[in-house]
Motif scaffolding. Sequence first.
Motif, PDB file in Angstrom:
ATOM      1  N   THR A 244       0.759  -1.118   0.193  1.00 14.14           N
ATOM      2  CA  THR A 244      -0.058   0.129  -0.129  1.00 14.14           C
ATOM      3  C   THR A 244       0.730   1.309   0.013  1.00 14.14           C
ATOM      4  O   THR A 244       1.858   1.111   0.241  1.00 14.14           O
ATOM      5  CB  THR A 244      -0.902   0.014   1.275  1.00 14.14           C
ATOM      6  OG1 THR A 244      -0.023   0.171   2.260  1.00 14.14           O
ATOM      7  CG2 THR A 244      -1.850  -1.143   1.289  1.00 14.14           C
ATOM      8  N   LEU A 245       0.347   2.647  -0.328  1.00 13.78           N
ATOM      9  CA  LEU A 245       0.871   3.493  -0.471  1.00 13.78           C
ATOM     10  C   LEU A 245       0.478   4.307   0.807  1.00 13.78           C
ATOM     11  O   LEU A 245      -0.391   4.549   1.153  1.00 13.78           O
ATOM     12  CB  LEU A 245       0.799   4.359  -1.409  1.00 13.78           C
ATOM     13  CG  LEU A 245       0.895   5.676  -1.622  1.00 13.78           C
ATOM     14  CD1 LEU A 245       2.429   6.068  -1.957  1.00 13.78           C
ATOM     15  CD2 LEU A 245       0.304   6.874  -2.640  1.00 13.78           C
ATOM     16  N   LYS A 246       1.660   4.532   1.746  1.00 17.72           N
ATOM     17  CA  LYS A 246       1.340   5.192   2.976  1.00 17.72           C
ATOM     18  C   LYS A 246       1.852   6.753   2.810  1.00 17.72           C
ATOM     19  O   LYS A 246       2.878   6.970   2.451  1.00 17.72           O
ATOM     20  CB  LYS A 246       2.365   4.559   3.926  1.00 17.72           C
ATOM     21  CG  LYS A 246       1.901   3.395   4.295  1.00 17.72           C
ATOM     22  CD  LYS A 246       2.962   2.620   5.402  1.00 17.72           C
ATOM     23  CE  LYS A 246       2.404   1.107   5.446  1.00 17.72           C
ATOM     24  NZ  LYS A 246       3.215   0.474   6.364  1.00 17.72           N
ATOM     25  N   THR A 247       0.717   7.573   3.134  1.00 14.30           N
ATOM     26  CA  THR A 247       0.908   8.848   3.157  1.00 14.30           C
ATOM     27  C   THR A 247      -0.133   9.857   3.949  1.00 14.30           C
ATOM     28  O   THR A 247      -1.069   9.344   4.260  1.00 14.30           O
ATOM     29  CB  THR A 247       0.697   9.497   1.534  1.00 14.30           C
ATOM     30  OG1 THR A 247       1.044  11.020   1.638  1.00 14.30           O
ATOM     31  CG2 THR A 247      -0.504   9.220   1.234  1.00 14.30           C
ATOM     32  N   ALA A 248       0.511  10.526   4.765  1.00  6.66           N
ATOM     33  CA  ALA A 248      -0.412  11.352   5.621  1.00  6.66           C
ATOM     34  C   ALA A 248      -0.941  10.543   6.678  1.00  6.66           C
ATOM     35  O   ALA A 248      -2.264  10.744   6.894  1.00  6.66           O
ATOM     36  CB  ALA A 248      -1.186  12.426   4.704  1.00  6.66           C
TER      37      ALA A 248
ATOM     38  N   THR B 152      -7.057   3.533  -6.027  1.00  9.36           N
ATOM     39  CA  THR B 152      -7.397   4.755  -6.106  1.00  9.36           C
ATOM     40  C   THR B 152      -8.675   4.758  -7.245  1.00  9.36           C
ATOM     41  O   THR B 152      -8.631   3.903  -8.408  1.00  9.36           O
ATOM     42  CB  THR B 152      -6.528   5.753  -6.713  1.00  9.36           C
ATOM     43  OG1 THR B 152      -5.379   5.844  -5.923  1.00  9.36           O
ATOM     44  CG2 THR B 152      -7.075   7.199  -6.907  1.00  9.36           C
TER      45      THR B 152
ATOM     46  N   ARG C 203      -2.302   7.734   6.189  1.00  6.17           N
ATOM     47  CA  ARG C 203      -3.427   6.812   5.709  1.00  6.17           C
ATOM     48  C   ARG C 203      -2.779   6.067   4.539  1.00  6.17           C
ATOM     49  O   ARG C 203      -1.699   6.210   4.084  1.00  6.17           O
ATOM     50  CB  ARG C 203      -4.352   7.755   4.818  1.00  6.17           C
ATOM     51  CG  ARG C 203      -5.273   8.469   5.845  1.00  6.17           C
ATOM     52  CD  ARG C 203      -6.151   9.523   5.147  1.00  6.17           C
ATOM     53  NE  ARG C 203      -7.048   8.659   4.494  1.00  6.17           N
ATOM     54  CZ  ARG C 203      -8.060   9.117   3.700  1.00  6.17           C
ATOM     55  NH1 ARG C 203      -8.144  10.456   3.267  1.00  6.17           N
ATOM     56  NH2 ARG C 203      -8.833   8.395   3.264  1.00  6.17           N
ATOM     57  N   ASN C 204      -3.402   4.672   4.580  1.00  5.74           N
ATOM     58  CA  ASN C 204      -2.677   3.551   3.677  1.00  5.74           C
ATOM     59  C   ASN C 204      -3.676   3.606   2.356  1.00  5.74           C
ATOM     60  O   ASN C 204      -4.860   3.847   2.395  1.00  5.74           O
ATOM     61  CB  ASN C 204      -2.855   2.276   4.181  1.00  5.74           C
ATOM     62  CG  ASN C 204      -1.740   2.297   5.320  1.00  5.74           C
ATOM     63  OD1 ASN C 204      -0.738   3.040   5.244  1.00  5.74           O
ATOM     64  ND2 ASN C 204      -1.780   1.277   6.382  1.00  5.74           N
TER      65      ASN C 204
END
Length: 84
Positions: free
Chosen positions: A68-72, A79, A74-75
């Motif tokens: 998963t993409l983890k940013t801010a 999209t 959140r995972n």
Amino acid sequence: MGFGKKFIQAIETIYLKQTAKVMVNGELTESIDIRKGTRQGCPLSPLLFVLTLEVLNRNIRGKKTILTLKTAGRNFSTTKYSSQ
């Protein structure tokens, strides 16, 4: 996705054994079998694409091995189109 038999039969009726003719110099050609894709401007095609994409998204969300993409904080694993 639990679609009924009549719905599936309706889609098959629309998409199986499609043919088209081309107008050249005001005359129609012989029928051409459409084996891949859909006719230009078919309003049902985008809806079927979204349904297919939803099946893919469900499979991706169900797999723990997909990164998963983890940013801010959140995972994100997929999209999708969103109004936000």
